[in-house]
Design a protein around this motif. Sequence first.
Motif, PDB file in Angstrom:
ATOM      1  N   ALA A   1     -22.124  34.197 -15.505  1.00  0.00           N
ATOM      2  CA  ALA A   1     -21.930  33.452 -16.753  1.00  0.00           C
ATOM      3  C   ALA A   1     -21.050  32.223 -16.515  1.00  0.00           C
ATOM      4  CB  ALA A   1     -21.330  34.355 -17.822  1.00  0.00           C
ATOM      5  N   ASP A   2     -20.005  32.372 -15.712  1.00  0.00           N
ATOM      6  CA  ASP A   2     -19.143  31.237 -15.377  1.00  0.00           C
ATOM      7  C   ASP A   2     -19.940  30.149 -14.665  1.00  0.00           C
ATOM      8  OD1 ASP A   2     -17.000  32.651 -16.429  1.00  0.00           O
ATOM      9  OD2 ASP A   2     -16.072  33.077 -14.481  1.00  0.00           O
TER      10      ASP A   2
ATOM     11  N   ASP B   1     -25.261  35.191 -22.937  1.00  0.00           N
ATOM     12  CA  ASP B   1     -24.819  36.391 -23.635  1.00  0.00           C
ATOM     13  C   ASP B   1     -24.281  37.380 -22.596  1.00  0.00           C
ATOM     14  OD1 ASP B   1     -24.704  38.273 -25.954  1.00  0.00           O
ATOM     15  OD2 ASP B   1     -26.095  39.380 -24.645  1.00  0.00           O
ATOM     16  N   PRO B   2     -22.988  37.721 -22.663  1.00  0.00           N
ATOM     17  CA  PRO B   2     -22.383  38.583 -21.630  1.00  0.00           C
ATOM     18  C   PRO B   2     -23.075  39.937 -21.470  1.00  0.00           C
ATOM     19  CG  PRO B   2     -20.682  37.628 -23.035  1.00  0.00           C
ATOM     20  CD  PRO B   2     -22.002  37.284 -23.654  1.00  0.00           C
TER      21      PRO B   2
ATOM     22  N   TRP C   1     -22.177  28.183 -17.017  1.00  0.00           N
ATOM     23  CA  TRP C   1     -21.412  27.216 -17.800  1.00  0.00           C
ATOM     24  C   TRP C   1     -21.002  26.022 -16.932  1.00  0.00           C
ATOM     25  CZ3 TRP C   1     -20.905  25.307 -22.275  1.00  0.00           C
ATOM     26  CH2 TRP C   1     -19.849  24.425 -22.554  1.00  0.00           C
ATOM     27  N   GLU C   2     -20.503  26.331 -15.752  1.00  0.00           N
ATOM     28  CA  GLU C   2     -20.004  25.272 -14.868  1.00  0.00           C
ATOM     29  C   GLU C   2     -21.105  24.320 -14.413  1.00  0.00           C
ATOM     30  OE1 GLU C   2     -17.902  25.005 -10.481  1.00  0.00           O
ATOM     31  OE2 GLU C   2     -17.583  26.801 -11.675  1.00  0.00           O
TER      32      GLU C   2
ATOM     33  N   HIS D   1     -23.766  23.933 -18.223  1.00  0.00           N
ATOM     34  CA  HIS D   1     -23.177  23.980 -19.569  1.00  0.00           C
ATOM     35  C   HIS D   1     -23.986  24.873 -20.513  1.00  0.00           C
ATOM     36  CE1 HIS D   1     -20.884  20.722 -17.861  1.00  0.00           C
ATOM     37  NE2 HIS D   1     -20.001  20.923 -18.804  1.00  0.00           N
ATOM     38  N   LYS D   2     -24.397  26.020 -19.983  1.00  0.00           N
ATOM     39  CA  LYS D   2     -25.126  27.015 -20.772  1.00  0.00           C
ATOM     40  C   LYS D   2     -24.230  28.220 -20.977  1.00  0.00           C
ATOM     41  CE  LYS D   2     -29.788  25.810 -19.435  1.00  0.00           C
ATOM     42  NZ  LYS D   2     -31.039  26.235 -18.831  1.00  0.00           N
ATOM     43  N   ARG D   3     -24.120  28.637 -22.228  1.00  0.00           N
ATOM     44  CA  ARG D   3     -23.389  29.862 -22.567  1.00  0.00           C
ATOM     45  C   ARG D   3     -24.386  31.011 -22.554  1.00  0.00           C
ATOM     46  NH1 ARG D   3     -18.190  28.843 -22.175  1.00  0.00           N
ATOM     47  NH2 ARG D   3     -17.395  27.219 -23.556  1.00  0.00           N
TER      48      ARG D   3
ATOM     49  N   ARG E   1     -19.739  38.379 -14.925  1.00  0.00           N
ATOM     50  CA  ARG E   1     -18.796  37.345 -15.385  1.00  0.00           C
ATOM     51  C   ARG E   1     -18.948  36.087 -14.550  1.00  0.00           C
ATOM     52  NH1 ARG E   1     -13.752  36.010 -13.836  1.00  0.00           N
ATOM     53  NH2 ARG E   1     -13.314  37.967 -12.767  1.00  0.00           N
TER      54      ARG E   1
END
Length: 166
Positions: free
Chosen positions: A25-26, A37-38, A29-30, A33-35, A22
Amino acid sequence: MNDASALRVRPAVTDDAPLLARWAADMAWETEHKRLDPDTVLRGVAAGIADPLKARYFVAVREAVLGGRETVGQAVGMLMLTTEWSDWRNGWWWWIQSVHVDPGHRRQGVFRGLYRHVREAALAEPDVLGLRLYVEQDNEAALRTYAALGMHDAGYRLLAEAFERT
């Protein structure tokens, strides 16, 4: 009520994988700015924890002593190490990656504790040449933090060709 608190750094264990995934992934993004796949990230973190040839994860834990006797630990940050062999220098570079500090614990020495832990481990290994990391070029806060710890611009640009895999 906290009587005392301290930061402890430990190797990650299998049970840490969901939290570290998690956080990874955070962080993506921070900083970019890439999402991500969890499920893929969770599998990647779990694979790294299971196989130190892939990666080594470290977790910063804030320990609080309550009432003078009970110790409570809360994971507050992480980093991942990978290695790169240098034939030029006949030794290893340790790469610091996947750095994340929980937002509520930033500017409290968490990364400094993680960095010092890894640095001491690297200095204890005679074939480790030093520490490297890459940082988003516009991340001024991170650049200041790394400089304060003694890191400097190594004079390289990072180039990549990403393969789209499904």
